[in-house]
Design an enzyme around this catalytic site. Structure first.
Site, mmCIF file in Angstrom:
data_model
loop_
_atom_site.group_PDB
_atom_site.id
_atom_site.type_symbol
_atom_site.label_atom_id
_atom_site.label_comp_id
_atom_site.label_asym_id
_atom_site.label_seq_id
_atom_site.Cartn_x
_atom_site.Cartn_y
_atom_site.Cartn_z
ATOM 1 N N CYS A 1 37.957 43.769 46.994
ATOM 2 C CA CYS A 1 38.538 42.423 47.002
ATOM 3 C C CYS A 1 39.683 42.346 48.019
ATOM 4 O O CYS A 1 39.746 41.435 48.851
ATOM 5 C CB CYS A 1 39.028 42.074 45.600
ATOM 6 S SG CYS A 1 39.611 40.386 45.451
ATOM 7 N N CYS A 2 40.592 43.327 47.962
ATOM 8 C CA CYS A 2 41.719 43.309 48.897
ATOM 9 C C CYS A 2 41.241 43.468 50.331
ATOM 10 O O CYS A 2 41.828 42.897 51.253
ATOM 11 C CB CYS A 2 42.713 44.416 48.562
ATOM 12 S SG CYS A 2 44.039 43.887 47.480
ATOM 13 N N CYS B 1 49.373 47.927 47.202
ATOM 14 C CA CYS B 1 48.240 47.095 47.589
ATOM 15 C C CYS B 1 47.062 47.447 46.710
ATOM 16 O O CYS B 1 46.980 48.549 46.183
ATOM 17 C CB CYS B 1 47.889 47.371 49.046
ATOM 18 S SG CYS B 1 46.429 46.489 49.599
ATOM 19 N N CYS C 1 46.967 38.729 40.403
ATOM 20 C CA CYS C 1 47.474 40.097 40.514
ATOM 21 C C CYS C 1 48.998 40.144 40.536
ATOM 22 O O CYS C 1 49.590 41.140 40.947
ATOM 23 C CB CYS C 1 46.925 40.764 41.771
ATOM 24 S SG CYS C 1 45.143 40.883 41.768
ATOM 25 N N CYS D 1 48.791 37.260 45.267
ATOM 26 C CA CYS D 1 47.678 36.533 44.652
ATOM 27 C C CYS D 1 48.014 36.253 43.179
ATOM 28 O O CYS D 1 48.539 37.137 42.483
ATOM 29 C CB CYS D 1 46.414 37.377 44.702
ATOM 30 S SG CYS D 1 45.719 37.518 46.340
#
Ligand code: SF4
Length: 687
Positions: free
Chosen positions: A560-561, A671, A646, A643
């Site tokens: 996703c990142c 991250c 998160c 985000c």
């Protein structure tokens, strides 16, 4: 000299043929003393490979007989030069034919200056060379010079052809004498010939077969050695390089026209426009006329001239270079090159020149001259100048950046031409580039250390301004609209420094963040560039793991990142020489060693963190004192902005980064790429 092209014998330059499997294409330069029999050998090769029109040789023989002259193979080239029918296309310097195994482009080098000019300006490119020597005259100055120049030009495959063996009675000892001399000579600069071949081009010995007079020869014939040379890597195998020839306004579109020199370009590709490093995506490849929508091209390959449009209003102009975003050319403010000087006035330090790379042009000054060499004598000359027809290494300081590659990496965009008084005066190969920031690109660590010391006593605003002055090329400030980023945005507009601002719009940001984005743009009258994930990659991600799949495993968070942040960040920084971030040393243990200026080795750029030595309280106080618009999430306990799924508010006393990827281990919070090894999601605090 002329080019012979029989239609069916030729394929695209890059060897790409979509219908049938491609035949290798090899470009071979034929060099040697002007009287050593090149034309005869070329004529004989055309004959032996069946490349001539039927009856051509017979008619020339008849015509020679009528004039009472012996037939010469070299007549053939003269005759072909004047005949433009019979299915033959003529050009100026190249001859094409095919052997059993491959297509050959034979490049003639009629004389020293012409050879240099053609090679350095890219009019001719060679994968290999035939070096011709007359068996009677032996190795001459021009032979030595051409051998050395082949070495300087990076041509590593060389076959030596000892011609006119009939004139020395096919004497084996004479051949070996010449062989020993040329092999020793080539060895002085590390070249080992692929073969040394005794021939008589006039009589055909050694060209297509080993005839009885040279029965003692155990090596290949000329035709056999042509089939042994390794072809160049196809141009399509290199990263995309498309020099911009022109930009046309058509309807409401800006069509960028150019020739794809290397690589390929397709609709949807991410590209960057060098030297300024502006990223964009290819929206369309244009074609005229288009009888059927299905025929609109989606891709273009090296060797094709195309018009493209981009998805963004990136300002593009002639001379810029469209590059693959993952492997852009260098933005060079200064470059080092090995040059061949053709002008009658020697090249000296301080001389103004115009530099051309592809369609790009920039004015510059010779800053340094090294290793001037007389190619004939092969001696390094202790000289501050490079004389006519001599070789040397130079450094050129440019008045504006230019996009270029190292010649060793890309021969098409790693070649320069120098002009003086509006005409070609020399040219050469790019050995190194520098972004002009006072030190060479490869010395970024020492530059970072020096800048860190230099910037330490300054305010953040002065640090940005000084960084801007010291780093040539594009600089990008990345913002996530957190406290530090907002202060830096404010400082940036107080300095009016030429720095781009970009943000990663992951599609998962808080509504408060989107609102602050708009407010910031209005307040400072600026545009903050949105870097969004690539649609196809995002769709594939969501299809694979669902819209909130990142909760489920470490791998999912990594993916996703990568799709939402890392790839867009790479695009934002592609081609940049500087990156400004809001990192502070006391944000977490992981950041305690953050330097003011550091090197991002992966992206080959300098990273400035102007607030590295500031505390959060100091930044808060500064923002309040200067009325900097800050994210309302901070007032709700969010120390760090990221985000929405998160990020959470932190409790009093928790470290700042505790609110990011809060389910991860403390030292893995930087991250999603560094998620906990077990991938487990601690549900505490979720929601
Ligand atoms: Fe995905 Fe979370 Fe990374 Fe955002 S922070 S890109 S939502 S894993």
């Amino acid at each position: 000299m002329n080019i012979l092209v029989t239609e069916k014998s030729v394929q695209p330059r890059d060897g790409v043929n979509r219908g049938t499997p491609p035949r290798p294409l090899v470009r071979i330069v034929i060099v040697g003393h002007v009287d050593h029999g090149k034309s005869t050998l070329i004529g004989r090769l055309l004959h032996e490979t069946g490349s001539l029109p039927a009856g051509k040789v017979e008619s020339l023989k008849l015509s020679s007989d009528r004039r009472g002259m012996p037939f010469e193979w070299s007549f053939l080239l003269d005759a072909l030069q004047t005949e433009r029918d019979q299915g033959i296309t003529l050009d100026t310097s190249q001859i094409r034919f095919r052997t059993a195994a491959r297509d050959i482009v034979l490049i003639d080098a009629p004389g020293h200056a012409e050879f240099l000019r053609n090679m350095i300006t890219g009019a001719a490119q060679a994968d290999a060379a035939l070096l011709l020597i007359d068996a009677v005259e032996g190795v001459r100055d021009q032979t030595r010079r051409h051998g050395y120049l082949l070495h300087l030009l990076g041509v590593r495959q060389v076959a030596v052809v000892v011609n006119k063996m009939d004139r020395v009675g096919f004497d084996q000892s004479r051949f070996h004498e010449i062989e020993a001399e040329i092999v020793n000579h080539l060895a002085t600069f590390g070249l080992a010939p692929t073969a040394v071949i005794p021939i008589s081009a006039r009589h055909g010995d050694g060209v297509a077969k080993v005839t009885p007079p040279i029965g003692w020869h155990t090596g290949p014939t000329v035709l056999a050695v042509l089939d042994r040379f390794a072809p160049a890597r196809p141009s399509t195998d290199f990263p995309l390089r498309m020099p911009v020839q022109a930009v046309y306004k058509f309807d409401d579109r800006r069509i960028i026209a150019g020739r794809v020199e290397t690589g390929r370009i397709a609709v949807g590709d991410s590209i960057t426009v060098m030297p300024r490093g502006r990223p964009a995506r290819v929206q369309s490849i244009e074609a005229w006329p288009v009888p059927d929508e299905s025929l609109v091209p989606r891709e273009a390959l090296a060797g094709q001239s195309v018009g493209i449009t981009l998805d963004d209003e990136v300002f593009v102009e002639r001379g810029e270079l469209i590059c693959a975003v993952e492997a852009p050319a260098k933005s060079a403010r200064r470059l080092r090159a090995r040059v061949f000087w053709l002008h009658d006035q020697p090249l000296a330090v301080g001389a103004p020149v115009t530099l051309r790379v592809g369609t790009a042009e920039a004015r510059g000054t010779i800053a340094l001259i090294d290793n001037a060499v007389d190619p004939g004598k092969l001696s390094v000359i202790e000289s501050a100048t490079i004389a006519q027809n001599h070789v040397g290494e130079i450094e050129i300081a440019l008045t504006q950046p230019i996009a270029a590659d190292l010649y060793a990496l890309n021969t098409r965009t790693g070649r320069i031409v120098l002009e003086r008084d509006g005409r070609i005066a020399g040219g050469g190969l790019v050995l190194a580039t520098d972004n002009g920031s006072a030190q060479h690109m490869h010395d970024l660590p020492s530059l970072a250390a020096r800048l860190s010391r230099e910037l330490a006593p300054l305010s953040p605003r002065e640090r940005i301004a000084q960084f801007r002055r010291r780093v040539e090329g594009r600089i990008v400030l990345t913002t996530s609209f957190g406290l530090e980023d907002q202060v830096l945005t404010h400082e940036l507009f107080e300095t009016t420094a030429d720095v781009e601002i970009a943000t990663l719009d992951t599609g998962r940001l808080f509504p408060e963040t989107y609102r602050l984005w708009g407010e910031t743009e209005r307040r400072y009258g600026c545009r903050i560039r949105a870097m969004v994930p690539q649609t196809d990659r995002l769709e594939a991600l969501v299809a694979e793991q669902g819209i909130n799949g990142f909760y489920h495993s470490r791998e999912a968070r990594v993916s996703c990142c990568h799709v939402r942040k890392v790839e867009p960040l790479n695009r934002a920084l592609a081609g940049a020489q500087g990156w400004i971030t809001g990192l502070r040393a006391d944000q977490s243990n992981n950041r305690s060693n953050i330097a003011l200026v550091s090197v991002d080795a992966e992206r080959n750029l300098l990273k400035l963190s102007p607030l590295a030595d500031w505390t959060r309280d100091a930044v808060l106080a500064y923002a309040a004192a200067h009325d900097v618009p800050v994210n309302p999430l901070h007032a709700k306990g969010f120390a760090s902005i990221g985000c929405a799924p998160c990020t959470r508010a932190i409790a009093p006393g928790e470290p700042e980064r505790a609110g990011r990827w809060w389910w991860e281990q403390e030292d893995k919070k930087e991250c999603g790429l560094h998620a906990a090894p077990d991938g487990a999601l601690n549900q505490r605090g979720r929601g």
